[in-house]
Scaffold this motif. Structure first.
Motif, PDB file in Angstrom:
ATOM      1  N   ALA A  45      27.145  22.286  -4.873  1.00  0.00           N
ATOM      2  CA  ALA A  45      25.839  22.115  -4.825  1.00  0.00           C
ATOM      3  C   ALA A  45      25.490  24.476  -4.637  1.00  0.00           C
ATOM      4  O   ALA A  45      25.957  25.171  -4.859  1.00  0.00           O
ATOM      5  CB  ALA A  45      25.767  21.634  -3.312  1.00  0.00           C
ATOM      6  N   PHE A  46      24.175  24.317  -4.988  1.00  0.00           N
ATOM      7  CA  PHE A  46      23.267  25.895  -4.657  1.00  0.00           C
ATOM      8  C   PHE A  46      23.649  26.355  -4.031  1.00  0.00           C
ATOM      9  O   PHE A  46      23.445  27.724  -4.485  1.00  0.00           O
ATOM     10  CB  PHE A  46      21.889  25.136  -4.893  1.00  0.00           C
ATOM     11  N   LYS A  47      24.586  25.624  -2.472  1.00  0.00           N
ATOM     12  CA  LYS A  47      24.700  26.729  -1.466  1.00  0.00           C
ATOM     13  C   LYS A  47      26.059  27.584  -2.157  1.00  0.00           C
ATOM     14  O   LYS A  47      26.549  28.868  -1.616  1.00  0.00           O
ATOM     15  CB  LYS A  47      24.686  25.745  -0.361  1.00  0.00           C
ATOM     16  N   ASP A  48      26.589  27.459  -3.417  1.00  0.00           N
ATOM     17  CA  ASP A  48      27.453  28.312  -3.814  1.00  0.00           C
ATOM     18  C   ASP A  48      27.221  29.696  -4.585  1.00  0.00           C
ATOM     19  O   ASP A  48      27.936  30.401  -4.108  1.00  0.00           O
ATOM     20  CB  ASP A  48      28.694  27.708  -4.920  1.00  0.00           C
ATOM     21  N   GLY A  53      26.883  18.540   5.481  1.00  0.00           N
ATOM     22  CA  GLY A  53      27.454  17.662   4.156  1.00  0.00           C
ATOM     23  C   GLY A  53      28.195  19.224   3.208  1.00  0.00           C
ATOM     24  O   GLY A  53      28.810  19.137   3.139  1.00  0.00           O
ATOM     25  N   ASP A  54      26.875  19.835   2.578  1.00  0.00           N
ATOM     26  CA  ASP A  54      27.054  20.898   1.514  1.00  0.00           C
ATOM     27  C   ASP A  54      27.071  22.119   2.202  1.00  0.00           C
ATOM     28  O   ASP A  54      28.135  22.508   1.540  1.00  0.00           O
ATOM     29  CB  ASP A  54      25.814  20.719   1.085  1.00  0.00           C
ATOM     30  N   THR A  55      26.980  22.716   3.216  1.00  0.00           N
ATOM     31  CA  THR A  55      27.335  23.613   3.653  1.00  0.00           C
ATOM     32  C   THR A  55      28.249  24.146   4.063  1.00  0.00           C
ATOM     33  O   THR A  55      29.348  25.160   2.906  1.00  0.00           O
ATOM     34  CB  THR A  55      26.285  24.530   5.328  1.00  0.00           C
ATOM     35  N   GLY A  62      14.174  22.236   2.910  1.00  0.00           N
ATOM     36  CA  GLY A  62      14.598  21.977   3.903  1.00  0.00           C
ATOM     37  C   GLY A  62      14.528  22.725   4.452  1.00  0.00           C
ATOM     38  O   GLY A  62      13.619  23.171   5.376  1.00  0.00           O
ATOM     39  N   ASN A  63      15.593  24.318   4.453  1.00  0.00           N
ATOM     40  CA  ASN A  63      15.568  25.313   5.878  1.00  0.00           C
ATOM     41  C   ASN A  63      14.446  25.978   4.958  1.00  0.00           C
ATOM     42  O   ASN A  63      14.144  27.785   5.633  1.00  0.00           O
ATOM     43  CB  ASN A  63      16.540  26.006   5.803  1.00  0.00           C
ATOM     44  N   PHE A  64      14.015  26.312   3.953  1.00  0.00           N
ATOM     45  CA  PHE A  64      13.184  27.242   3.598  1.00  0.00           C
ATOM     46  C   PHE A  64      13.408  28.432   2.890  1.00  0.00           C
ATOM     47  O   PHE A  64      12.941  28.931   2.244  1.00  0.00           O
ATOM     48  CB  PHE A  64      11.699  27.475   4.573  1.00  0.00           C
ATOM     49  N   GLY A  65      15.141  28.811   2.820  1.00  0.00           N
ATOM     50  CA  GLY A  65      15.709  29.988   2.290  1.00  0.00           C
ATOM     51  C   GLY A  65      15.308  30.136   0.470  1.00  0.00           C
ATOM     52  O   GLY A  65      15.355  30.637   0.131  1.00  0.00           O
ATOM     53  N   ASP A  66      15.561  28.508  -0.435  1.00  0.00           N
ATOM     54  CA  ASP A  66      15.489  28.565  -1.474  1.00  0.00           C
ATOM     55  C   ASP A  66      14.656  29.013  -1.923  1.00  0.00           C
ATOM     56  O   ASP A  66      13.876  29.874  -3.103  1.00  0.00           O
ATOM     57  CB  ASP A  66      15.943  27.447  -2.151  1.00  0.00           C
ATOM     58  N   PRO A  71      20.245  14.539   1.770  1.00  0.00           N
ATOM     59  CA  PRO A  71      20.170  14.321   3.569  1.00  0.00           C
ATOM     60  C   PRO A  71      20.016  15.582   3.550  1.00  0.00           C
ATOM     61  O   PRO A  71      20.148  16.186   4.167  1.00  0.00           O
ATOM     62  CB  PRO A  71      21.557  14.237   3.663  1.00  0.00           C
ATOM     63  N   SER A  72      20.138  17.315   2.712  1.00  0.00           N
ATOM     64  CA  SER A  72      19.719  18.675   2.809  1.00  0.00           C
ATOM     65  C   SER A  72      18.540  18.719   2.848  1.00  0.00           C
ATOM     66  O   SER A  72      18.851  19.596   3.269  1.00  0.00           O
ATOM     67  CB  SER A  72      20.945  18.807   1.781  1.00  0.00           C
ATOM     68  N   MET A  73      17.814  17.686   2.730  1.00  0.00           N
ATOM     69  CA  MET A  73      16.444  18.020   2.968  1.00  0.00           C
ATOM     70  C   MET A  73      15.704  18.111   4.916  1.00  0.00           C
ATOM     71  O   MET A  73      14.958  17.407   4.700  1.00  0.00           O
ATOM     72  CB  MET A  73      15.532  18.248   1.980  1.00  0.00           C
ATOM     73  N   THR A 123      19.421  21.083  -7.302  1.00  0.00           N
ATOM     74  CA  THR A 123      20.229  22.076  -6.584  1.00  0.00           C
ATOM     75  C   THR A 123      21.962  21.405  -6.178  1.00  0.00           C
ATOM     76  O   THR A 123      22.375  21.498  -5.803  1.00  0.00           O
ATOM     77  CB  THR A 123      19.986  21.982  -4.634  1.00  0.00           C
ATOM     78  N   ALA A 124      22.151  20.265  -6.619  1.00  0.00           N
ATOM     79  CA  ALA A 124      23.471  19.588  -6.755  1.00  0.00           C
ATOM     80  C   ALA A 124      23.400  18.473  -7.953  1.00  0.00           C
ATOM     81  O   ALA A 124      22.308  18.389  -8.654  1.00  0.00           O
ATOM     82  CB  ALA A 124      23.414  18.489  -5.614  1.00  0.00           C
ATOM     83  N   SER A 125      25.154  18.652  -7.843  1.00  0.00           N
ATOM     84  CA  SER A 125      25.584  17.543  -9.185  1.00  0.00           C
ATOM     85  C   SER A 125      25.147  16.037  -8.451  1.00  0.00           C
ATOM     86  O   SER A 125      25.961  15.823  -7.699  1.00  0.00           O
ATOM     87  CB  SER A 125      26.857  17.945  -9.433  1.00  0.00           C
TER      88      SER A 125
HETATM   89  C1  PLP Z   1      20.605  22.816   1.091  1.00  0.00           C
HETATM   90  C2  PLP Z   1      20.907  21.967   0.099  1.00  0.00           C
HETATM   91  C3  PLP Z   1      18.867  21.875  -0.062  1.00  0.00           C
HETATM   92  C4  PLP Z   1      17.703  22.888   0.409  1.00  0.00           C
HETATM   93  O1  PLP Z   1      17.290  24.278   0.470  1.00  0.00           O
HETATM   94  P1  PLP Z   1      16.905  25.219   1.855  1.00  0.00           P
HETATM   95  O2  PLP Z   1      17.150  26.097   0.623  1.00  0.00           O
HETATM   96  O3  PLP Z   1      17.496  24.497   2.702  1.00  0.00           O
HETATM   97  O4  PLP Z   1      15.465  24.582   2.026  1.00  0.00           O
HETATM   98  C5  PLP Z   1      18.428  21.327  -1.631  1.00  0.00           C
HETATM   99  N1  PLP Z   1      19.047  20.349  -2.577  1.00  0.00           N
HETATM  100  C6  PLP Z   1      20.594  20.569  -2.013  1.00  0.00           C
HETATM  101  C7  PLP Z   1      21.350  19.986  -2.610  1.00  0.00           C
HETATM  102  C8  PLP Z   1      21.022  21.177  -0.605  1.00  0.00           C
HETATM  103  O5  PLP Z   1      22.130  21.548  -0.481  1.00  0.00           O
END
Ligand code: PLP
Length: 494
Positions: free
Chosen positions: A110-113, A142-144, A265-269, A317-319, A420-422
């Motif tokens: 997931a993009f959090k990496d 889930g992802d974080t 979701g949290n507006f970080g990306d 769900p991550s959003m 943002t995710a596989s």
């Molecule tokens: C966290 C996440 C998002 C949302 O990113 P934000 O920075 O919170 O807006 C979107 N897609 C995936 C798969 C995520 O894990």
């Protein structure tokens, strides 16, 4: 360049970027920002001639100037190495006439990496020789959680303790966490929702008796959430690097404008994309894509942010978020640093659950940001049409953005959708979208079926979980979380 960070809500106290990364949030509840953002600027022709890691170094040097070149080079080397399954780290691939920026090639898919492989390195450097042990405490939907476990496992003088809502994460996400090896990790399911876990983590941070006891043993608590400067800064890299990839393949001319569409979701990306624009990347539009939790669509349309609305559980769900914390930084920069305004709007959000932004400020925001929403049905239809029409397999979060992007009028600029995710992280929802009935199938059965149906291959980071050993089977009530965390500290540090 000396750059100091201060709160979005006041200019009083300034800190270095190292201090901002260690503190996470400012003492007045605001988020750390640096006014050097607009004076900095990044040389685009240089970026176009270099690879991901060099660009990461350029970006981090600009945003975190109190780290030395050597410190950052070591951080970049550790964060973006062989744990990524693509040499490009974040490759750009075609999606019809548009492009996908694939952010899911890291160890947890997931993009959090991108940020959580880097944050532990930045924290370790910032802490050098402080003599403390740090326990990272994290609630996850889930992802974080998995990305934090992977990023912090094995980091000296550091532990990581993750709480997830038992029964409310996907099979694969669950296995990713409970099979996590490492002497410094702790994982526990809780009987309750993500909000219960999050609420209790916040309470733990504020529990003076508990933190006092831990301090007596030289242990401090810290968080790794997405408002941390050390998570935001690394995400700016892939906007520049994506542009460089498009220039090198000839898809855009050097200096041409580009649009990005971001599942939010949290507006970080998407905020990282705004930082890239302020640092000189030619971005004409940032499109904020939401699922049924469409508080940002309403905000960008009406100027009123109102969190007083039902929460929807979706297939992305991550959003599923009602308070997009990083929006506060956009309000700060778009208002040219009006701390008083930001403080009063955030006060209204805390008191009433809503605020309205002055019309002139909204016009400025709308000059860059547009928005759109996609329901679960629209998301499934987009997964299906992307596969059937283009043979590109996308996950539900990416599909929300793709759906929104397809409805937007073309301006002639190249368009990039952040992926943002596989899709294999959400195999059962993706299969259902492709018309397969998944009743009674577990995560691996879905993974197999998705491979068969599409002829694509699941990432080994996920398929290897089949051989994974379950190392964490704790599940507790909310009231027991603090005790679990404290015994994890004792096990890891004492
Ligand atoms: C966290 C996440 C998002 C949302 O990113 P934000 O920075 O919170 O807006 C979107 N897609 C995936 C798969 C995520 O894990």
């Amino acid at each position: 360049m000396t750059s100091l960070y201060h709160s979005t809500r006041s200019r009083g106290a300034s800190v270095t970027s190292k201090q901002a990364i260690l503190a996470g949030i400012a003492p007045d509840g605001g988020l750390y920002v640096s006014d050097a953002l607009d004076q900095a600027g990044i040389d685009l022709s240089r970026v176009c001639a270099q690879g991901f890691s060099e660009t990461a170094l350029t970006v981090l040097r600009t945003l975190l100037p109190d780290y030395t070149q050597d410190e950052l080079a070591a951080c970049v080397g550790s964060a973006y190495g062989s744990q990524w399954d693509s040499p490009a780290i974040c490759p750009v691939t075609p999606l019809g006439d548009d492009w996908l920026l694939e952010l899911y090639h890291g160890p947890t898919c997931a993009f959090k990496d991108v940020a959580l492989q880097m944050l532990p390195q930045l924290m370790s450097v910032a802490r050098a020789g402080d003599g403390h042990d740090v326990m990272i405490v994290c609630a996850t939907s889930g992802d974080t959680g998995k990305a934090a476990l992977d990023g912090f496992s094995g980091v000296p003088h550091t532990g990581v303790c993750v709480f997830y809502p038992d029964g409310k994460v996907s099979d694969i996400q669950h296995l990713q966490m409970v099979c996590q090896p490492g002497d410094n990790v702790a994982v526990c399911g809780i009987r309750g929702t993500f909000d219960d876990a999050q609420g209790e983590v916040k309470r733990i941070f504020a529990d003076r008796a508990l933190t006092g006891r831990l301090a007596g043993h030289g242990v401090v608590l810290s968080s790794a959430n997405s408002i941390n400067v050390g998570r935001l800064a690394p995400q700016v890299t892939y906007y520049f690097d994506a542009y460089a990839q498009l220039v090198r393949t000839g898809a855009v001319g050097a200096g041409d404008e580009v649009e990005f569409c971001v599942p939010t979701g949290n507006f970080g990306d998407v905020l990282a994309g705004y930082y890239a624009k302020r640092l000189g990347l030619p971005v004409c539009r940032l499109i904020v894509a939401s699922n049924a939790n469409d508080v940002l669509t309403d905000f960008l349309t009406t100027g009123t942010y109102d969190r007083r609305r039902p929460f929807h559980k979706t297939i992305s769900p991550s959003m599923d978020i009602l308070v997009s914390s990083n929006l506060e930084r956009l309000l700060y920069f778009a208002s040219d640093g009006d701390c008083e305004l930001v403080a009063s709007l955030m006060g209204e959000l805390a008191e009433k659950g809503a605020y309205t932004v002055p019309a002139a400020l909204m016009d400025k925001i709308r000059a860059t940001f547009s928005c759109g929403r996609a329901s679960d049905d629209e998301t499934r239809a987009t997964i299906r049409s992307c596969w059937e029409d283009r043979h590109v397999l996308i996950d539900p979060h990416t599909a929300v953005a793709t759906c929104v992007l397809e409805r937007e009028a073309r301006t002639g600029a190249a368009r990039v959708c952040l992926s943002t995710a596989s899709p294999y992280k959400f195999s059962s929802d993706v299969l259902e979208a492709l018309g397969v009935v998944v009743t009674g199938m577990n995560g691996f059965a879905c993974m197999d079926a998705l491979e068969h149906l599409t002829g694509t291959v699941a990432p080994t980071q996920l398929s290897s979980l089949r051989e994974g050993e379950v190392l964490h089977d704790d599940v507790c009530d909310r009231e027991k979380m603090a005790g679990f965390m404290e015994s994890a500290c004792a096990r890891v540090f004492l």
